[in-house]
Design a protein around this motif. Sequence first.
Motif, short mmCIF file in Angstrom:
data_model
loop_
_atom_site.label_atom_id
_atom_site.label_comp_id
_atom_site.label_asym_id
_atom_site.label_seq_id
_atom_site.Cartn_x
_atom_site.Cartn_y
_atom_site.Cartn_z
N LEU A 93 -10.40 0.03 -6.13
CA LEU A 93 -10.09 -0.64 -7.39
C LEU A 93 -8.58 -0.65 -7.65
O LEU A 93 -8.00 -1.64 -8.10
CB LEU A 93 -10.83 0.03 -8.55
CG LEU A 93 -12.36 -0.17 -8.52
CD1 LEU A 93 -13.05 0.76 -9.50
CD2 LEU A 93 -12.72 -1.63 -8.80
N LYS A 94 -7.95 0.48 -7.34
CA LYS A 94 -6.50 0.60 -7.49
C LYS A 94 -5.79 -0.42 -6.59
O LYS A 94 -4.86 -1.12 -7.01
CB LYS A 94 -6.09 2.04 -7.13
CG LYS A 94 -4.63 2.35 -7.15
CD LYS A 94 -4.18 2.77 -8.54
CE LYS A 94 -2.69 2.51 -8.67
NZ LYS A 94 -2.25 2.38 -10.05
N LEU A 95 -6.25 -0.49 -5.34
CA LEU A 95 -5.67 -1.45 -4.39
C LEU A 95 -5.83 -2.88 -4.88
O LEU A 95 -4.90 -3.68 -4.82
CB LEU A 95 -6.33 -1.31 -3.01
CG LEU A 95 -6.00 -0.05 -2.19
CD1 LEU A 95 -6.89 0.02 -0.95
CD2 LEU A 95 -4.53 -0.03 -1.79
N ALA A 96 -7.03 -3.17 -5.39
CA ALA A 96 -7.28 -4.52 -5.89
C ALA A 96 -6.28 -4.88 -6.99
O ALA A 96 -5.73 -5.99 -7.03
CB ALA A 96 -8.72 -4.61 -6.42
N VAL A 138 0.83 -1.21 0.00
CA VAL A 138 0.00 0.00 0.00
C VAL A 138 0.86 1.26 0.00
O VAL A 138 0.58 2.22 -0.71
CB VAL A 138 -0.96 0.01 1.22
CG1 VAL A 138 -1.65 1.36 1.37
CG2 VAL A 138 -2.00 -1.09 1.08
N SER A 139 1.95 1.22 0.78
CA SER A 139 2.73 2.46 0.94
C SER A 139 3.50 2.84 -0.32
O SER A 139 3.89 3.99 -0.49
CB SER A 139 3.65 2.37 2.15
OG SER A 139 4.62 1.38 1.91
N LYS A 140 3.72 1.88 -1.21
CA LYS A 140 4.34 2.23 -2.49
C LYS A 140 3.47 3.21 -3.26
O LYS A 140 3.94 4.14 -3.90
CB LYS A 140 4.54 0.97 -3.35
CG LYS A 140 5.88 0.32 -3.12
CD LYS A 140 6.09 -0.83 -4.10
CE LYS A 140 6.90 -1.92 -3.44
NZ LYS A 140 6.68 -3.24 -4.05
N GLU A 141 2.14 2.99 -3.19
CA GLU A 141 1.21 3.85 -3.92
C GLU A 141 0.75 5.03 -3.07
O GLU A 141 0.60 6.14 -3.55
CB GLU A 141 -0.01 3.02 -4.35
CG GLU A 141 -1.00 3.74 -5.22
CD GLU A 141 -0.46 4.01 -6.63
OE1 GLU A 141 0.37 3.20 -7.12
OE2 GLU A 141 -0.87 5.03 -7.23
N TYR A 142 0.52 4.75 -1.78
CA TYR A 142 0.02 5.80 -0.87
C TYR A 142 0.94 5.88 0.35
O TYR A 142 0.63 5.28 1.39
CB TYR A 142 -1.41 5.48 -0.42
CG TYR A 142 -2.37 5.27 -1.57
CD1 TYR A 142 -2.85 6.34 -2.30
CD2 TYR A 142 -2.79 3.98 -1.89
CE1 TYR A 142 -3.74 6.14 -3.35
CE2 TYR A 142 -3.67 3.77 -2.95
CZ TYR A 142 -4.15 4.84 -3.67
OH TYR A 142 -5.02 4.63 -4.70
N VAL A 182 -12.08 -4.19 -0.08
CA VAL A 182 -11.39 -5.14 -0.96
C VAL A 182 -11.19 -6.41 -0.16
O VAL A 182 -10.76 -6.35 0.99
CB VAL A 182 -9.98 -4.65 -1.38
CG1 VAL A 182 -9.41 -5.56 -2.45
CG2 VAL A 182 -9.99 -3.24 -1.84
N LYS A 183 -11.52 -7.54 -0.77
CA LYS A 183 -11.31 -8.83 -0.12
C LYS A 183 -10.10 -9.48 -0.77
O LYS A 183 -9.88 -9.32 -1.97
CB LYS A 183 -12.51 -9.74 -0.37
CG LYS A 183 -13.77 -9.34 0.35
CD LYS A 183 -14.92 -10.25 -0.10
CE LYS A 183 -15.34 -11.26 0.95
NZ LYS A 183 -15.51 -10.81 2.31
N LEU A 184 -9.36 -10.24 0.01
CA LEU A 184 -8.27 -11.01 -0.57
C LEU A 184 -7.89 -12.17 0.32
O LEU A 184 -8.29 -12.23 1.48
CB LEU A 184 -7.04 -10.11 -0.80
CG LEU A 184 -6.44 -9.40 0.41
CD1 LEU A 184 -5.43 -10.29 1.12
CD2 LEU A 184 -5.73 -8.14 -0.07
N MET A 185 -7.11 -13.09 -0.26
CA MET A 185 -6.60 -14.23 0.51
C MET A 185 -5.11 -14.32 0.25
O MET A 185 -4.67 -14.22 -0.90
CB MET A 185 -7.30 -15.51 0.05
CG MET A 185 -7.25 -16.64 1.05
SD MET A 185 -5.72 -17.58 0.95
CE MET A 185 -6.04 -18.58 -0.50
#
Length: 340
Positions: free
Chosen positions: A86-89, A42-46, A111-114
Motif C-alpha cells: 500500500l505504501k509503494l502504491a 523505492v530506495s527513497k523509502e526502503y 502492486v500493478k502499475l503502468m
Amino acid sequence: TTYPNDINRLNAPFLTMFESLIPPNEEKVKQKQLLTVLEKLVSKEYPEARLFLYGSCANSFGFSKSDIDVCLAMELQNVDKSDILLKLADIFESNNLQNVQALTRARVPIVKLMDPVTGISCDICINNVLAVVNTKLLRDYAQIDVRLRQLVFIVKHWAKSRQVNETYHGTLSSYAYVLMCIHFLQQRRPAILPCLQGMETTYFANVDNVECAYFDQVEKLHNYGSRNGESIAQLVWAFFHYWAYCHDYANDVISVRTGRTLSTTMIKYLVRCSKRAKDWTRRVGNDRHLICIEDPFEVSHDLGRVVDKFSIRVLREEFERAAQIMHYDSNPCVTLFEPY
Ligand code: ATP
Ligand code: MG
C-alpha cells in the motif's frame, strides 16, 4: 517418430514467426529504464531494498510488448507485506505512474502499475525470490540450444491463440509450458538438453529453506545438442505428438529436476517419507493426477494443480488437434494458430 516427408518445408515459416515474436532491442532498453525509475523511487523509502526482473521479461521467453514482472527483495521485520504494498502504491501514484493498484489479497500479492513514459505495465511482488531463481534456470537452459527458445515461442503462441494459457480457467501457465518444452528436449534421443540439476553444482542458493543447486556454466554446453540434428519443424511436430499420444497423464510426473518422468506411484511413496511433499498427498488422496508438472526447485509444488477434469479434456484435445494438424494439414503455420 515418423515425420511427414515434407515436414521441413515448415522450418522457414516457423522461424519467421519466431523472429516476429521476439521483442526488439529498444523494448529491452525501455524495460531497464523503467526498472531504474522504480529503483530510485523505492530506495527513497526502503534504502536496503533491491529490485529484480523475473518471469518472461528476464527468462528470454518473453514476447514483444509483454508486461514485466518485478520482485522487490527486502528484509521484513514484523511488517506486513500488505502495508508495504500500500505504501509503494502511494509512492508510485504520487510520482505520475498510472493505473496503480495494490492487490493485497491475491495469491501472490502485488502492486500493478503502468509507466506512461515507456508504455510498459508491470507487476511488483515482494520477496518472491524463488521465482527469480527459477527465472535464471530457464534463461540458462535457453542458452544451451537455440531450439528451446524457438520451440517455446511457437508453443506459447499456439497456447495463447487456442486459449489454453489461462490458469484461472484451469489450463497451464507459460512457466508450465516452458518446463514441458525443456522436459521434452531432455527426452529426445540423442538429448538436446541436459539435466542441469543432475550435474556438478556451480550455482547455489538457499531460498526459504529450499535448496536450489545446479550447473550454470552453460557457455560450456554450447555443443550439447549438436548430435541431434532435428529441425524446428520436426520438433514442433514431435512436441505435439508427444503430449497428444506418448505421455501417460495418469501416472507420469514431468520432472525437469531429474531430466525424466517420475511415476506418481513413486511420488506416493516419497510422500509417506517426507513432509515436504505434503501438497501431493491431497492430490493422491483425491486421485486427481490429471497432469503433474513438478516445480524444479519447490518439488512439492505441482504446476498441474490448476487443471481439473474439465480443463484436462480441453488441454488434451488441443494437443491432439495440434498433432493432427502438424501431420495432415496443408498449411499448419496458419491452422495451428487459428483463434479458438
Ligand atoms: P507470460 O509471457 O505469459 O507473461 P511468464 O514467463 O511471465 O509468461 P508467468 O506464468 O506469468 O510466465 O510467470 C512469471 C514467473 O513467475 C515465472 O517465470 C516463474 O518464475 C514464476 N511462476 C509463475 N507461475 C508459477 C508457479 N505456479 N509456481 C512457481 N513459480 C511460478
Ligand atoms: Mg509474466
